[in-house]
Design a protein around this motif. Structure first.
Motif, PDB file in Angstrom:
ATOM      1  N   GLN A 156       0.861  -0.997  -0.062  1.00 23.52           N
ATOM      2  CA  GLN A 156       0.117  -0.092  -0.012  1.00 23.52           C
ATOM      3  C   GLN A 156       0.830   1.280   0.143  1.00 23.52           C
ATOM      4  O   GLN A 156       0.287   2.307  -0.008  1.00 23.52           O
ATOM      5  N   LEU A 157       2.145   1.247   0.000  1.00 20.58           N
ATOM      6  CA  LEU A 157       3.067   2.294   0.143  1.00 20.58           C
ATOM      7  C   LEU A 157       2.672   3.375  -1.053  1.00 20.58           C
ATOM      8  O   LEU A 157       2.611   3.027  -2.192  1.00 20.58           O
ATOM      9  N   GLY A 158       2.238   4.692  -0.676  1.00 17.48           N
ATOM     10  CA  GLY A 158       2.156   5.664  -1.566  1.00 17.48           C
ATOM     11  C   GLY A 158       0.704   5.555  -2.001  1.00 17.48           C
ATOM     12  O   GLY A 158       0.331   6.720  -2.747  1.00 17.48           O
ATOM     13  N   LEU A 159      -0.019   4.876  -1.503  1.00 12.48           N
ATOM     14  CA  LEU A 159      -1.446   4.881  -1.924  1.00 12.48           C
ATOM     15  C   LEU A 159      -2.193   5.859  -1.328  1.00 12.48           C
ATOM     16  O   LEU A 159      -2.113   6.316  -0.208  1.00 12.48           O
ATOM     17  N   ARG A 160      -3.252   6.456  -2.081  1.00  8.83           N
ATOM     18  CA  ARG A 160      -4.054   7.693  -1.745  1.00  8.83           C
ATOM     19  C   ARG A 160      -5.584   7.110  -1.358  1.00  8.83           C
ATOM     20  O   ARG A 160      -5.885   6.768  -2.287  1.00  8.83           O
TER      21      ARG A 160
ATOM     22  N   ILE B   4       6.948   5.685  -5.294  1.00 10.22           N
ATOM     23  CA  ILE B   4       5.845   4.992  -5.682  1.00 10.22           C
ATOM     24  C   ILE B   4       4.411   5.624  -5.898  1.00 10.22           C
ATOM     25  O   ILE B   4       3.785   5.270  -6.770  1.00 10.22           O
ATOM     26  N   GLU B   5       4.320   6.650  -4.940  1.00  8.37           N
ATOM     27  CA  GLU B   5       3.091   7.491  -5.253  1.00  8.37           C
ATOM     28  C   GLU B   5       3.128   8.057  -6.410  1.00  8.37           C
ATOM     29  O   GLU B   5       2.030   8.024  -7.099  1.00  8.37           O
ATOM     30  N   ARG B   6       4.319   8.739  -6.853  1.00  6.44           N
ATOM     31  CA  ARG B   6       4.102   9.327  -8.254  1.00  6.44           C
ATOM     32  C   ARG B   6       4.217   8.416  -9.481  1.00  6.44           C
ATOM     33  O   ARG B   6       3.403   8.986 -10.431  1.00  6.44           O
TER      34      ARG B   6
END
Length: 339
Positions: free
Chosen positions: A66-70, A186-188
């Motif tokens: 879930q890293l970076g998940l919004r 990872i979010e980007r």
């Protein structure tokens, strides 16, 4: 009160955080990893509020993917925790109306504790512990997580006290190089893929591993190794545009996202351009040292349609190049299709 062993563990965590200094990203990663054994959790996360969304900034165990998940702040137990400032305990996600049941099922999550993180009098995020088992935690676990959240809140304060924007920056950037960190990378990438699904434009994902950093550290000392990491970061940033992302993912590993790219994209030319930028020796304190890296490339949509498949493909190709380098063969990190 928490159990005596839990108190001793929290004291040890606090000492380790002190050694990290103002590295907020490192602090958050350490806290979620240590939350697992502290209260017998299967997963842990720190989510920070960003406008009307909650963003996973550090993860461990069950939450690792879930890293970076919004997620929308108004549609999760974490968002409710931020809005109310109360510690929330979900005994069973299957019958708790406050949670996103489908999201919990997807993760395999049944019970969780969510504790607010406060910074300058505001609730800025949460520390969350998760279990695959219903009603896994007891009152001592809740109190232990409350104490641990106070430790994180102190780190937030000291990391951000000199600058109103420092909290976001410290949470999303590598302390040594100033590049994006793994979570932000990872979010980007998630955001880039969401954009390109709409406009159908391709993107390129690169995994980059420095060659010979251990030799530099062992032979010449960590000051030379640190200088090499910083110079590598500078050179990679010089290859990127404003719309691209350059990140230090940890240790000697870097990542890049080129988004958008022109169609068709010549992956070989992109990799060779970066290799040429890296190839010049490092000059440091009157001496020169070699710099080189192994690069793996994955292209969206040809090599994958989601974050995990693109990163796995780029990582696999990077390690193949590294093996060739160790065998004395010069090779670019070109995609398998282009070879």
């Amino acid at each position: 009160m928490p159990a005596k062993t839990q108190l001793l563990d929290i004291i040890a965590i606090q000492a380790d955080i002190a050694r990290l200094g103002l590295d907020l990203s490192g602090t958050m990663s350490l806290v979620v990893e240590r939350t697992l054994p502290l209260i017998g959790a299967d997963g842990a996360a720190i989510e920070l509020a960003d406008g009307e969304e909650m963003v996973y900034r550090a993860v461990a165990g069950l939450a690792e993917k879930q890293l970076g998940l919004r997620l929308r702040l108004g549609e999760s137990l974490s968002g409710l925790c931020v809005r109310t400032g109360e510690i929330l305990y979900c005994r069973d996600a299957e019958d708790d109306p406050r949670v996103d049941r489908e999201a919990c099922r997807k993760m395999g999550l049944r019970s969780m504790i969510v504790v607010p993180l406060r910074h300058k009098g505001e609730n800025v995020g949460v520390l969350k512990a998760m279990s695959r088992v219903p009603d896994q935690f007891d009152d001592a676990d809740v109190r232990a997580l409350r104490l641990l959240s106070d430790v994180v809140a102190a780190a937030l304060y000291f990391a951000a006290k000199y600058n109103a924007d420092a909290l976001f920056y410290k949470a999303t950037h590598d302390a040594m190089t100033g590049l994006a960190n793994r979570a932000f990378y990872i979010e980007r990438l998630r955001n880039a893929l969401a954009l390109h699904r709409r406009d159908k434009r391709p993107a390129s994902v690169l995994m980059i591993d420095m060659d010979g950093l251990k030799h530099l550290n062992d032979s010449f000392g960590h000051r030379v190794g640190d200088a090499a990491i910083k110079e590598m970061a500078r050179r990679l940033a010089a290859c990127a545009r404003e719309s691209d992302t350059v990140a230090r993912l940890g240790g000697d590993e870097f990542g890049m996202i080129f988004s958008p790219v022109d169609q068709p994209m010549n992956g070989a030319l992109l990799v060779h351009r970066i290799e040429d930028e890296i190839a010049q020796p490092l000059s440091f304190e009157g001496h020169t040292y070699p710099l080189r890296a192994s690069i793996g490339l994955a292209e969206y949509p040809a090599d994958g349609l989601d974050v995990d498949s693109l990163l796995e493909t780029a990582d696999r190709r990077m390690y193949r190049v590294k093996r060739l380098h160790h065998g004395g063969v010069e090779h670019g990190g070109v995609s398998e299709r282009a070879q």
